[in-house]
Scaffold this active site. Structure first.
Site, PDB file in Angstrom:
ATOM      1  CG  HIS A   1      38.402  47.970  30.643  1.00  0.00           C
ATOM      2  ND1 HIS A   1      39.771  47.888  30.572  1.00  0.00           N
ATOM      3  CD2 HIS A   1      38.117  48.428  31.889  1.00  0.00           C
ATOM      4  CE1 HIS A   1      40.297  48.257  31.723  1.00  0.00           C
ATOM      5  NE2 HIS A   1      39.324  48.597  32.540  1.00  0.00           N
TER       6      HIS A   1
ATOM      7  CE  LYS B   1      36.612  50.751  39.792  1.00  0.00           C
ATOM      8  NZ  LYS B   1      36.972  49.638  38.903  1.00  0.00           N
TER       9      LYS B   1
END
Length: 401
Positions: free
Chosen positions: A329, A198
């Site tokens: 996803h 991230k």
């Protein structure tokens, strides 16, 4: 003047949809059970939107589970989900529309998707409405594959029996560099082929330090991706992308707002690193618009969010035509079946926190995940998931569920 219609005839007929059952109908839905499951995470997760105060840390996820049975004894299970908010709303909507497909032939998946879509049409074409339909649609596909005695991907037409897999869970923004490295080591020991980090820190230099630390730590043959969670504007994303272009990242995910199709297309043209996006889209129409705009090198459509397996297959066909790669996803237990049916080599995303919901585990080795050989999705709810069920409603006869 009065118009004389006595001699006038309409030469074409209006299209018919949702007509009565005919001789081809072979089964009927006799029971549905709808459940709302709230599954806790072992530790709170924070991405870029948390650091900017737009979201709260992720501490749980809500599942909408639909279990179906038919008069011939067939059963199926499907699910959808939401994060942070909306679980009770999805459950309530599911309970409202469930009775409207009882008695229908569960093999008519496309027709039933359209029937449910028109039940929720006033809510809009996408969003919570389609995410709720997704649980029903997936249950019907699971039932059809179980009836055939085939894994779902074999029913769809598989291109492969295993898919590349990367882990996303250990590298969120709340983790220190040492914690990121340790989490990556655990993932690699379990056979993951890639690690996603991230990014989107308020200080961009901190992002670069973390990227460098992880890329240096990982073996050269392990893929690395970064995910900005829609944090940047076009100017910043382009500058950042040019800085990291030389690192050979597998992709940069969601650098811009999810609906900025033109901005993502600009980045895809300007950068050597592939641009991945699409996970937040909640309709086939948006997915097609993104791809037509050239807005992604890698499409990350999410079957539960886009409305289920039926619209996902249509998006996948469009992606094949444009030679767009895919990396579906989340929800790896479902997405592995869809990814394995894709022409080009895909990725599947792995989260450890999803595993306790089901009794079964995916087999991961050498950077790849095997497609389960069990019929359908090959899944059954765990005792933990039953314990985490906060609401449940039944419709019709559910003796076999």
């Amino acid at each position: 003047m009065t118009l004389d219609l006595s001699s006038r005839r309409i030469q074409t007929r209006p299209p018919l949809a949702g007509t009565d059952r005919g001789a081809a109908s072979q089964d009927a839905l006799t029971g549905l059970r709808v459940s709302h499951v709230v599954a806790p995470l072992k530790a709170a997760l924070s991405d870029a939107k948390v650091l900017t105060g737009r979201q709260t840390p992720l501490v749980q996820f809500d599942l909408l589970v639909v279990e179906a049975q038919s008069e011939t004894g067939a059963t199926g299970m499907g699910y959808s989900y939401t994060l942070r908010a909306g679980g009770p709303g999805m459950f309530s909507l599911a309970c409202e529309i469930a009775p409207r497909i009882l008695g229908e032939d569960p093999n008519d998946i496309g027709r039933l998707w359209e029937k449910l879509r028109w039940q929720v049409n006033s809510l809009g074409r996408g969003g919570m409405a389609f995410q709720t339909i997704a649980a029903f649609d997936t249950a019907l596909w699971d039932m059809k594959a179980r009836r055939a005695g085939l894994p779902l991907t074999k029913l769809l037409g598989a291109h492969r029996d295993h898919v590349r897999i990367y882990n996303s869970e250990g590298q969120y923004l709340q983790a220190s560099i040492d914690e990121i490295k340790a989490a990556a080591d655990r993932s690699l020991a379990l056979g993951m082929g890639g690690i996603k980090l991230k990014v989107g820190q308020p200080d961009g230099q901190e992002d670069l330090r973390r990227i460098d630390a992880l890329r240096t730590h990982l073996p050269d043959d392990v893929a690395m991706m970064v995910d900005a969670n829609q944090q940047w504007d076009r100017t910043y994303a382009l500058q950042f992308g040019r800085i990291v272009d030389e690192l050979g990242l597998a992709f940069i995910e969601e650098p811009l707002d999810a609906l900025d199709f033109e901005g993502h297309a600009m980045l895809a043209r300007e950068l050597a690193t592939p641009i991945a996006t699409g996970e937040m889209l909640t309709s086939l129409a948006d997915a097609v618009q993104l791809m037509r705009a050239g807005g992604c090198d890698i499409a990350q459509f999410d079957a539960p969010r886009i409305g289920g397996i039926s619209p996902f297959l249509k998006a996948m066909s469009f992606a094949e035509e444009l030679r767009v790669d895919i990396a579906p996803h989340w929800m790896m237990e479902l997405q592995v079946h869809l990814a394995a049916a894709y022409l080009q080599e895909p990725w599947v995303e792995h989260f450890f926190s999803l595993e306790p919901v089901f009794n079964e585990r995916l087999e991961i080795a050498n950077g790849r995940v095997a497609v389960p050989s069990r019929p359908g999705l090959g899944l059954s709810l765990s005792d933990a998931a039953r314990d985490w069920t906060v609401s449940r409603s039944a419709f019709g006869e559910i003796s076999r569920l």
